[in-house]
Design an enzyme around this catalytic site. Structure first.
Site, PDB file in Angstrom:
ATOM      1  N   SER A  92      63.957  42.105  -6.026  1.00 45.63           N
ATOM      2  CA  SER A  92      64.405  42.836  -4.843  1.00 45.63           C
ATOM      3  C   SER A  92      65.792  43.439  -5.063  1.00 45.63           C
ATOM      4  O   SER A  92      66.243  44.281  -4.302  1.00 45.63           O
ATOM      5  CB  SER A  92      64.419  41.918  -3.618  1.00 45.63           C
ATOM      6  OG  SER A  92      65.274  40.819  -3.824  1.00 45.63           O
ATOM      7  N   CYS A  93      66.472  43.015  -6.126  1.00 33.93           N
ATOM      8  CA  CYS A  93      67.799  43.547  -6.447  1.00 33.93           C
ATOM      9  C   CYS A  93      67.698  44.995  -6.928  1.00 33.93           C
ATOM     10  O   CYS A  93      66.638  45.451  -7.330  1.00 33.93           O
ATOM     11  CB  CYS A  93      68.463  42.715  -7.540  1.00 33.93           C
ATOM     12  SG  CYS A  93      68.769  41.003  -7.095  1.00 33.93           S
ATOM     13  N   ILE A  94      68.836  45.681  -6.904  1.00 33.97           N
ATOM     14  CA  ILE A  94      68.914  47.053  -7.394  1.00 33.97           C
ATOM     15  C   ILE A  94      69.920  47.120  -8.533  1.00 33.97           C
ATOM     16  O   ILE A  94      71.045  46.636  -8.413  1.00 33.97           O
ATOM     17  CB  ILE A  94      69.382  48.031  -6.282  1.00 33.97           C
ATOM     18  CG1 ILE A  94      68.410  48.061  -5.097  1.00 33.97           C
ATOM     19  CG2 ILE A  94      69.633  49.435  -6.843  1.00 33.97           C
ATOM     20  CD1 ILE A  94      67.211  48.940  -5.253  1.00 33.97           C
TER      21      ILE A  94
END
Length: 168
Positions: A29-31
């Protein structure tokens, strides 16, 4: 000329002048957000975990949040001689790695919220994001080769692909 390898861990910000190579592992879910000034030969990457800092809580690592991490990356690049007007950027990640029931609010889709928050910060700062690979359900690894400007993305189920070139 040799290239320095920089692993960009969770909530981490890395920036350097010269031909650095950045790797952002484990983008669920990180960018991963990277930027390059091809004239100043300055590049960097941040691994954003959450859309925004928590109200009334100190921020332990600026890179943890989109609203602190993106501005902190740009500041680090500018300190090394980059010009915001020349920065060319790309982003990857923001997957929905956990499935929730139909009645659960989309507020729990951190990946989508991260993508929206990072894009909003880039727009607010006047940055040129030329490519993105966000959403879906697969985690990613993102790399930036500062020498060539190539940004590549790999998932478990797909081979590595060229997302874009930040150098013309």
């Amino acid at each position: 000329m040799t290239s320095t390898q920089q692993l960009v861990g969770m909530a981490d910000i890395q920036a350097m002048k010269g031909n650095g190579h950045f790797t952002c592992l484990g983008l669920g879910s990180c960018i991963g957000f990277c930027a390059l000034d091809p004239v100043a030969n300055v590049a960097g990457m941040v691994h954003v975990m959450l859309p925004e800092r928590f109200p009334d809580k100190p921020v332990d690592k600026l890179g943890k949040f989109a609203d602190t991490g993106i501005p902190a990356l740009i500041e680090a690049l500018e300190k090394l001689g980059a010009s915001r007007s020349r920065l060319v950027c790309a982003m990857a990640g923001g997957a929905q790695v956990f499935k929730f029931g139909a009645n659960v609010a989309s507020k729990l889709d951190i990946g989508a919220r991260n993508g929206i928050a990072v894009e909003a910060q880039a727009k607010k700062l006047g940055l040129k994001v030329i490519a993105k690979d966000i959403g879906g359900s697969a985690g990613r690894t993102m790399t930036l080769d500062g020498a060539t400007g190539e940004v590549k993305v790999r998932t478990v189920s797909q081979q590595e692909k060229l997302l874009c070139r930040l150098r013309a």
